[in-house]
Design a protein around this motif. Structure first.
Motif, PDB file in Angstrom:
ATOM      1  N   GLY A 167      -1.501   4.699  31.857  1.00 37.76           N
ATOM      2  CA  GLY A 167      -0.625   4.934  33.006  1.00 37.76           C
ATOM      3  C   GLY A 167      -1.110   6.095  33.861  1.00 37.76           C
ATOM      4  O   GLY A 167      -1.108   6.018  35.101  1.00 37.76           O
ATOM      5  N   LEU A 168      -1.523   7.174  33.194  1.00 38.89           N
ATOM      6  CA  LEU A 168      -2.059   8.330  33.914  1.00 38.89           C
ATOM      7  C   LEU A 168      -3.309   7.942  34.686  1.00 38.89           C
ATOM      8  O   LEU A 168      -3.462   8.280  35.874  1.00 38.89           O
ATOM      9  CB  LEU A 168      -2.368   9.447  32.911  1.00 38.89           C
ATOM     10  N   SER A 169      -4.226   7.221  34.037  1.00 35.05           N
ATOM     11  CA  SER A 169      -5.472   6.801  34.685  1.00 35.05           C
ATOM     12  C   SER A 169      -5.200   5.879  35.866  1.00 35.05           C
ATOM     13  O   SER A 169      -5.893   5.941  36.891  1.00 35.05           O
ATOM     14  CB  SER A 169      -6.376   6.106  33.666  1.00 35.05           C
ATOM     15  N   SER A 170      -4.173   5.016  35.734  1.00 33.30           N
ATOM     16  CA  SER A 170      -3.828   4.111  36.823  1.00 33.30           C
ATOM     17  C   SER A 170      -3.349   4.880  38.053  1.00 33.30           C
ATOM     18  O   SER A 170      -3.743   4.569  39.186  1.00 33.30           O
ATOM     19  CB  SER A 170      -2.738   3.141  36.358  1.00 33.30           C
ATOM     20  N   ALA A 171      -2.506   5.891  37.820  1.00 27.97           N
ATOM     21  CA  ALA A 171      -2.022   6.702  38.940  1.00 27.97           C
ATOM     22  C   ALA A 171      -3.171   7.439  39.615  1.00 27.97           C
ATOM     23  O   ALA A 171      -3.229   7.539  40.850  1.00 27.97           O
ATOM     24  CB  ALA A 171      -0.968   7.690  38.452  1.00 27.97           C
ATOM     25  N   LEU A 172      -4.110   7.935  38.811  1.00 22.17           N
ATOM     26  CA  LEU A 172      -5.264   8.642  39.373  1.00 22.17           C
ATOM     27  C   LEU A 172      -6.157   7.688  40.156  1.00 22.17           C
ATOM     28  O   LEU A 172      -6.666   8.041  41.223  1.00 22.17           O
ATOM     29  CB  LEU A 172      -6.063   9.310  38.249  1.00 22.17           C
ATOM     30  N   ALA A 173      -6.336   6.478  39.636  1.00 18.31           N
ATOM     31  CA  ALA A 173      -7.189   5.501  40.319  1.00 18.31           C
ATOM     32  C   ALA A 173      -6.623   5.130  41.685  1.00 18.31           C
ATOM     33  O   ALA A 173      -7.383   4.924  42.641  1.00 18.31           O
ATOM     34  CB  ALA A 173      -7.335   4.255  39.445  1.00 18.31           C
ATOM     35  N   THR A 174      -5.304   5.073  41.773  1.00 19.16           N
ATOM     36  CA  THR A 174      -4.665   4.769  43.054  1.00 19.16           C
ATOM     37  C   THR A 174      -5.019   5.823  44.100  1.00 19.16           C
ATOM     38  O   THR A 174      -5.124   5.524  45.300  1.00 19.16           O
ATOM     39  CB  THR A 174      -3.132   4.699  42.883  1.00 19.16           C
ATOM     40  N   ALA A 175      -5.213   7.054  43.638  1.00 21.89           N
ATOM     41  CA  ALA A 175      -5.590   8.149  44.545  1.00 21.89           C
ATOM     42  C   ALA A 175      -7.102   8.383  44.544  1.00 21.89           C
ATOM     43  O   ALA A 175      -7.564   9.445  44.989  1.00 21.89           O
ATOM     44  CB  ALA A 175      -4.875   9.432  44.119  1.00 21.89           C
ATOM     45  N   ALA A 214       2.073   7.176  34.296  1.00 21.06           N
ATOM     46  CA  ALA A 214       1.940   6.976  35.740  1.00 21.06           C
ATOM     47  C   ALA A 214       2.775   7.984  36.520  1.00 21.06           C
ATOM     48  O   ALA A 214       2.313   8.555  37.524  1.00 21.06           O
ATOM     49  CB  ALA A 214       2.349   5.551  36.103  1.00 21.06           C
ATOM     50  N   GLU A 215       4.011   8.223  36.070  1.00 20.35           N
ATOM     51  CA  GLU A 215       4.871   9.155  36.804  1.00 20.35           C
ATOM     52  C   GLU A 215       4.357  10.587  36.696  1.00 20.35           C
ATOM     53  O   GLU A 215       4.418  11.352  37.667  1.00 20.35           O
ATOM     54  CB  GLU A 215       6.309   9.066  36.301  1.00 20.35           C
ATOM     55  N   VAL A 216       3.847  10.952  35.521  1.00 19.63           N
ATOM     56  CA  VAL A 216       3.263  12.282  35.367  1.00 19.63           C
ATOM     57  C   VAL A 216       2.047  12.426  36.281  1.00 19.63           C
ATOM     58  O   VAL A 216       1.872  13.458  36.955  1.00 19.63           O
ATOM     59  CB  VAL A 216       2.869  12.544  33.903  1.00 19.63           C
ATOM     60  N   GLY A 217       1.214  11.405  36.338  1.00 20.72           N
ATOM     61  CA  GLY A 217       0.052  11.446  37.216  1.00 20.72           C
ATOM     62  C   GLY A 217       0.442  11.626  38.671  1.00 20.72           C
ATOM     63  O   GLY A 217      -0.160  12.426  39.403  1.00 20.72           O
ATOM     64  N   GLN A 218       1.465  10.899  39.114  1.00 19.98           N
ATOM     65  CA  GLN A 218       1.927  11.015  40.494  1.00 19.98           C
ATOM     66  C   GLN A 218       2.454  12.417  40.785  1.00 19.98           C
ATOM     67  O   GLN A 218       2.223  12.975  41.862  1.00 19.98           O
ATOM     68  CB  GLN A 218       3.005   9.962  40.754  1.00 19.98           C
ATOM     69  N   LEU A 219       3.171  12.992  39.810  1.00 15.64           N
ATOM     70  CA  LEU A 219       3.702  14.343  39.985  1.00 15.64           C
ATOM     71  C   LEU A 219       2.576  15.358  40.143  1.00 15.64           C
ATOM     72  O   LEU A 219       2.609  16.214  41.039  1.00 15.64           O
ATOM     73  CB  LEU A 219       4.572  14.713  38.788  1.00 15.64           C
ATOM     74  N   LEU A 220       1.577  15.267  39.272  1.00 10.87           N
ATOM     75  CA  LEU A 220       0.474  16.232  39.303  1.00 10.87           C
ATOM     76  C   LEU A 220      -0.365  16.075  40.572  1.00 10.87           C
ATOM     77  O   LEU A 220      -0.793  17.072  41.164  1.00 10.87           O
ATOM     78  CB  LEU A 220      -0.394  16.071  38.057  1.00 10.87           C
ATOM     79  N   LEU A 221      -0.577  14.855  41.002  1.00 11.35           N
ATOM     80  CA  LEU A 221      -1.315  14.628  42.250  1.00 11.35           C
ATOM     81  C   LEU A 221      -0.551  15.187  43.443  1.00 11.35           C
ATOM     82  O   LEU A 221      -1.141  15.750  44.371  1.00 11.35           O
ATOM     83  CB  LEU A 221      -1.577  13.139  42.439  1.00 11.35           C
TER      84      LEU A 221
END
Length: 272
Positions: free
Chosen positions: A125-133, A95-102
């Protein structure tokens, strides 16, 4: 055996030369010595030899994999634990990596994982962060049977060759740092104006080198090993301890393109 004052602990791996394994081994040796114990290295690639050493051991710790059923059957009289059983929160890492990349503006994000042994929680976790965006995981790449830089190199280079430039991923999260190094080198060698941000997992010693300047998720290695030895030697568990909490070491590889006045100075591998 938990009350023995002198213990010989078998430390198992099928590849002691792997950078992550070597780093773990150094920390295990340090902590065993502090506890008045000795380590006996056991190469699991030679399983018959590994089982023959069991009478010498008070306990066994696997550094880089899982105990085989045959070893477990033969080792019924001693405690066993594999470090793979003690992982930091993979969902939080992804999730944190996803947020950083976004936050860097990357829209098409991929994941490079090992053929076996990958932690699905990181992808979740990565997919969850992406789904939020309101984004989805754009691509999943598989690094053959290996988890080394050559496997990462071949997986990434093959992807770059077959993907259309307008549809390529802009960022890639990798299962471990060696795969990330390989992916970064593939981007360099491919050229053609390709830029892909890369994030690793494990924060190996080489990650901070100017050759890579790799952004990577760091696990609390010393705390994980301490927890493993507490379980192994003292029969004491801390289910919600600090050993589960990792952190993102932010460097430059997650940018994907040169940052004026910054990337040119760090020598990051993604700079063409």
């Amino acid at each position: 055996m938990y009350n023995h004052t002198c213990k010989i602990v078998g430390v198992l791996s099928d590849d002691f030369s792997h950078p992550d394994t070597a780093a773990r081994l150094s920390e295990v040796n340090r902590q065993l010595s502090a506890r008045g114990c000795a380590a006996l290295l056991v190469d699991t690639a030679a399983e018959d030899r590994a089982r023959s050493l069991l009478p010498l051991l008070s306990a066994a710790l696997h550094l880089s994999g899982s105990f085989t059923p045959a070893f477990r059957t033969a080792a019924t009289s001693i405690p066993l634990i594999a470090l793979a059983e003690l992982q930091s929160d993979g969902f939080a890492a992804g999730a944190e990596v996803g947020q950083l990349l976004l936050a860097q503006g990357h829209q098409r994000i991929g994941y490079l994982h090992q053929a076996v042994g990958s932690d699905p929680a990181r992808v979740d976790g990565l997919s969850s962060a992406l789904a939020t965006a309101e984004r989805v995981l754009h691509q999943q790449l598989v690094a053959g049977k290996g988890q080394d830089r050559e496997s990462g190199y071949q997986a990434m280079l093959g992807y770059l060759k077959r993907a259309r430039a307008s549809e390529r991923i802009q960022a890639l999260f990798c299962d471990n740092d060696l795969l990330a190094f390989g992916a970064l080198q593939a981007v360099r060698d491919f050229g053609q104006g390709a830029h892909v941000a890369v994030v690793g997992f494990g924060d190996s010693d080489e990650a901070a080198a100017s050759t890579w300047h790799l952004t990577s998720w760091a696990q609390p290695r010393a705390l994980q090993i301490a927890e493993a030895l507490n379980r192994l030697l003292l029969n004491r568990k801390d289910e919600r301890g600090a050993w589960q909490q990792g952190e993102l070491r932010v460097r430059h590889s997650h940018h994907g393109k040169a940052v004026p006045g910054e990337m040119a100075q760090c020598g990051c591998a993604i700079r063409h």
